[in-house]
Design an enzyme around this catalytic site. Sequence first.
Site, PDB file in Angstrom:
ATOM      1  N   HIS A 173      35.450 -37.428   2.693  1.00 48.61           N
ATOM      2  CA  HIS A 173      36.038 -36.700   1.559  1.00 48.61           C
ATOM      3  C   HIS A 173      37.136 -37.488   0.851  1.00 48.61           C
ATOM      4  CE1 HIS A 173      33.636 -33.378   2.824  1.00 48.61           C
ATOM      5  NE2 HIS A 173      34.311 -33.169   3.932  1.00 48.61           N
TER       6      HIS A 173
ATOM      7  N   HIS B   6       0.813  -1.225   0.000  1.00 47.02           N
ATOM      8  CA  HIS B   6       0.000   0.000   0.000  1.00 47.02           C
ATOM      9  C   HIS B   6       0.841   1.267   0.000  1.00 47.02           C
ATOM     10  CE1 HIS B   6      -2.093  -3.233   2.297  1.00 47.02           C
ATOM     11  NE2 HIS B   6      -3.098  -2.925   1.497  1.00 47.02           N
TER      12      HIS B   6
HETATM   13  S1  FES Z   1       1.725  -0.564   3.235  1.00 48.69           S
HETATM   14 FE1  FES Z   1       0.240  -2.107   3.591  1.00 48.69          FE
HETATM   15  S2  FES Z   1       1.486  -3.810   4.093  1.00 48.69           S
HETATM   16 FE2  FES Z   1       2.902  -2.249   3.791  1.00 48.69          FE
HETATM   17 FE   LIG Z   2      33.493 -31.884   5.322  1.00 54.38          FE
END
Ligand code: FES
Ligand SMILES: [Fe+2]
Length: 444
Positions: free
Chosen positions: A213, A103
């Site tokens: 290894h 948002h």
């Molecule tokens: S602005 Fe809404 S979740 Fe970040």
């Molecule tokens: Fe190792």
Amino acid sequence: MFDVSELVQPDQGLINPSIYTDPEIYQAELERVFARSWLFLAHDTQLPKPGSFVQTYMAEDPVLVVRQRDGSVKAFLNQCRHRGMRICRADEGVARAFTCTYHGWGYNLAGELVNVPMQDRAYHDDIDKAKWGPTRVPRLHNHKGFIFGTWDESAPSFEDYLGDMVWYFDALADRYDAGLTLVPGATKWVIDCNWKFAAEQFASDMYHVPSSHASALVALIEDPAILAEFQAQSAAAPGRQYAGNGHGSGFALRPDLVPTQAGPDFDAWVVANREQIYRRIGEQRALAVNGHNTVFPNFSWLTINNTMRVWHPRGPGQIEVWSWTYLPKDADERAKQAVRTSTIRTFSAAGVFETDDGENWTEIQQVLRGHQARKTTFNARMGLGHERHGTDGMPGGVTDDMYTEMAARGMYRRWADLMSGLSWPEITDRDEARQQGEQEAHRA
Ligand code: FES
Ligand SMILES: [Fe+2]
């Protein structure tokens, strides 16, 4: 509910494998181990200028680490306070501000909420922006370019948290006049295993090398004479292991700084800078402390392979490995290329040693799906009762052989203390009493 004293008995070297599989234990670890310990966040060279940032994790919590205009560093949860979206979705970069993509709430470099879209119309100007910034990582510490953070206000200072491990850490962090730099970008991959297998191995396990290894050693070292010499050396040289405060370091005692695994181009640079290295950390440490290391809980490095990594936990049965290749900052290009090549071949997502290790850890994790397999007790008793102190004047609890599980027991001791919910002063007191007891036993 689980009883920590039934899960691990560090003094006996006994481990109940449910610590690697149980979801309830894992949730408790996030709270009692990871939210209370000092965790590695970033290296200075990842944040070259004001506005430079990296996104990392403190266990499962996404965190932004940001270089401020005054050169200092701040870190905060990468979580918008409106509905919890990430504030920043890039892994790294340079920013003037961070804007949440959901948002549009906007945050400055310090992580303060500075812009709320339609503040007047939608919020009727009734929002106290000072109260709605993301959660700050309250304590940061920069140790020679390595930036660590903890959520826990009551945790010991970073120096006290490291304890004698600083001497071993500085064999990496303090080795060169110009310091270290990281090859840009972390290599990241997922392994289906508990984080403790990886952390413990890097703290304590030289024992797996000759068997795990064996084929990689043959493949990498083409000259049979060199391989035979290497094998004879590691069989004969006792090496050392350090354990303290949950951390561990182990290494063979080497007669010379070269040959390194990175080969002749890097060796030439090391030889040209030998005096500098000795001056900075001393000849004994420069030669000896060239092995495997873990700073509790999940930051590890291999000095001889120029790799360092964080084992980010992702549930009881999975980790995300974030791995970096580090280089002497002022090495010439040929030397740097030699290190890069050798690290890719040995300890990277497709490196020969790396894949050997990951294979073992995922195999164990699969075995532990079995009901009977989870009821067994694991043996971490190697070297029990044969611990030594102050060997060769090396600080802390140091054994006179690298083939021991002293550091693994130390790691599980710290884990158990934290998981039991002991306060930091209680843990520190216990550790000091133990160390004193060990020293007295050693003198007697
Ligand atoms: S602005 Fe809404 S979740 Fe970040
Ligand atoms: Fe190792």
